[in-house]
Design a protein around this motif. Structure first.
Motif, PDB file in Angstrom:
ATOM      1  N   ARG A  61      28.010  36.032  34.679  1.00 22.75           N
ATOM      2  CA  ARG A  61      26.695  36.344  35.241  1.00 22.75           C
ATOM      3  C   ARG A  61      26.811  37.061  36.602  1.00 22.75           C
ATOM      4  O   ARG A  61      26.064  36.788  37.535  1.00 22.75           O
ATOM      5  CB  ARG A  61      25.851  35.062  35.410  1.00 22.75           C
ATOM      6  CG  ARG A  61      25.620  34.277  34.123  1.00 22.75           C
ATOM      7  CD  ARG A  61      24.810  35.097  33.124  1.00 22.75           C
ATOM      8  NE  ARG A  61      24.568  34.367  31.890  1.00 22.75           N
ATOM      9  CZ  ARG A  61      23.470  33.656  31.648  1.00 22.75           C
ATOM     10  NH1 ARG A  61      22.517  33.594  32.561  1.00 22.75           N
ATOM     11  NH2 ARG A  61      23.319  33.028  30.511  1.00 22.75           N
ATOM     12  N   ASN A  62      27.769  37.962  36.685  1.00 20.04           N
ATOM     13  CA  ASN A  62      27.990  38.690  37.936  1.00 20.04           C
ATOM     14  C   ASN A  62      27.737  40.181  37.783  1.00 20.04           C
ATOM     15  O   ASN A  62      28.276  40.998  38.521  1.00 20.04           O
ATOM     16  CB  ASN A  62      29.422  38.455  38.432  1.00 20.04           C
ATOM     17  CG  ASN A  62      30.477  38.960  37.441  1.00 20.04           C
ATOM     18  OD1 ASN A  62      30.162  39.246  36.291  1.00 20.04           O
ATOM     19  ND2 ASN A  62      31.719  39.069  37.890  1.00 20.04           N
ATOM     20  N   LEU A  63      26.915  40.553  36.804  1.00 20.73           N
ATOM     21  CA  LEU A  63      26.687  41.963  36.493  1.00 20.73           C
ATOM     22  C   LEU A  63      26.135  42.717  37.695  1.00 20.73           C
ATOM     23  O   LEU A  63      26.619  43.798  38.043  1.00 20.73           O
ATOM     24  CB  LEU A  63      25.739  42.086  35.298  1.00 20.73           C
ATOM     25  CG  LEU A  63      25.572  43.475  34.680  1.00 20.73           C
ATOM     26  CD1 LEU A  63      26.898  44.005  34.156  1.00 20.73           C
ATOM     27  CD2 LEU A  63      24.553  43.431  33.543  1.00 20.73           C
ATOM     28  N   ASP A  64      25.109  42.161  38.350  1.00 23.49           N
ATOM     29  CA  ASP A  64      24.528  42.817  39.527  1.00 23.49           C
ATOM     30  C   ASP A  64      25.578  42.994  40.627  1.00 23.49           C
ATOM     31  O   ASP A  64      25.654  44.053  41.265  1.00 23.49           O
ATOM     32  CB  ASP A  64      23.359  41.999  40.081  1.00 23.49           C
ATOM     33  CG  ASP A  64      22.092  42.161  39.265  1.00 23.49           C
ATOM     34  OD1 ASP A  64      22.080  43.005  38.347  1.00 23.49           O
ATOM     35  OD2 ASP A  64      21.111  41.449  39.538  1.00 23.49           O
ATOM     36  N   GLN A  65      26.363  41.961  40.837  1.00 18.24           N
ATOM     37  CA  GLN A  65      27.386  41.994  41.889  1.00 18.24           C
ATOM     38  C   GLN A  65      28.413  43.088  41.614  1.00 18.24           C
ATOM     39  O   GLN A  65      28.819  43.826  42.529  1.00 18.24           O
ATOM     40  CB  GLN A  65      28.057  40.622  41.946  1.00 18.24           C
ATOM     41  CG  GLN A  65      28.674  40.281  43.290  1.00 18.24           C
ATOM     42  CD  GLN A  65      29.123  38.841  43.353  1.00 18.24           C
ATOM     43  OE1 GLN A  65      29.432  38.231  42.316  1.00 18.24           O
ATOM     44  NE2 GLN A  65      29.174  38.284  44.546  1.00 18.24           N
TER      45      GLN A  65
END
Length: 255
Positions: A61-65
């Motif tokens: 769940r680190n796509l934005d990062q």
């Protein structure tokens, strides 16, 4: 950014015969952001045309990062989501390969996940690229095959691949992604790429199992418009520079 810039770039590769290079980043592989930033900095001179972000599973769940990190260093390169499912979505990207797994028979990946994310896409400025996704047998049981619960197209039956691609074309898909899966033992055969380009005038991206420059050259020479490098770049970032040097050479010779 031109709202159709990515589409125009892909179409240009297909129409002119020039070749493109895409780097596929699986967010699950980005566990150290500092090391990732250093990798990005080392690739500032590599002639990468697109960066794809996504994967079959994506648990962190680190796509934005990850996208923020990419844009902080490689701000001129379009970032496209390469989604394995509807939760792999970010408004920070420039576009999305709206993948329909036309080689399989899982309705969730033909249209189901698309219905879930479509209302979100309608509220963004992401460039949506309707793409027929064809998984080719790469000689091993790939993550894509396991997660999608579909069988890949046989590598030795170009007529079956072509029938599948034509069906996608007649359904209105404008771009095609042919791959053998992450970590494939064998890349997509040249015979399949040649058959596709002989009969279908659409941009073709090819990935999976392309571990060295020789395999990449074979894909380009067979007709791939854009080659996608994933795992091989993670283990050998220099490969992207090698491909870039090769592309620079053929672009100069064509002029």
């Amino acid at each position: 950014m031109n709202p159709n810039a990515i589409a125009q770039s892909l179409q240009s590769f297909a129409l002119t015969g020039n070749k493109g290079l895409a780097w596929l980043i699986d967010p699950d592989d980005v566990r150290d952001l500092i090391a990732f930033q250093e990798l990005l900095i080392s690739l500032t001179e590599a002639p990468i045309d697109f960066i794809l972000v996504g994967g079959s599973l994506v648990q962190q769940r680190n796509l934005d990062q990850v996208i923020r990190s990419i844009k902080s260093v490689l701000s001129d390169i379009p970032v496209l989501i390469f989604p394995g499912n509807a939760i792999q979505f970010s408004e920070l990207a420039d576009g999305i390969l709206f993948l329909s797994l036309i080689s399989g028979r899982n309705p969730d990946l033909l249209i189901g996940q698309h219905v879930t994310v479509a209302p979100l896409l309608a509220k963004t400025t992401l460039e949506v690229l309707p793409t027929g996704y064809m998984l080719i047998d790469g000689g091993n049981h790939s993550s894509v095959q396991y997660i999608s619960q579909t069988l890949p197209l046989p590598a030795d039956k170009p007529e079956l691949m072509l029938a599948t691609a034509l069906a996608g074309k007649y359904l209105g898909l404008q771009y095609f992604y042919m791959e053998a899966g992450s970590g494939a033992h064998q890349p997509v055969p040249a015979s399949l790429i040649k058959s596709f380009k002989k009969h279908i005038q659409a941009p073709l991206l090819v990935g999976g199992g392309l571990r060295d420059l020789t395999a990449v050259k074979t894909a380009y020479q067979a007709g791939a418009d854009v080659v996608v490098i994933g795992n091989a770049a993670a283990s050998n970032p220099g490969l992207l520079h090698e491909i870039g040097d090769f592309l620079t050479t053929i672009r100069i010779s064509s002029n």
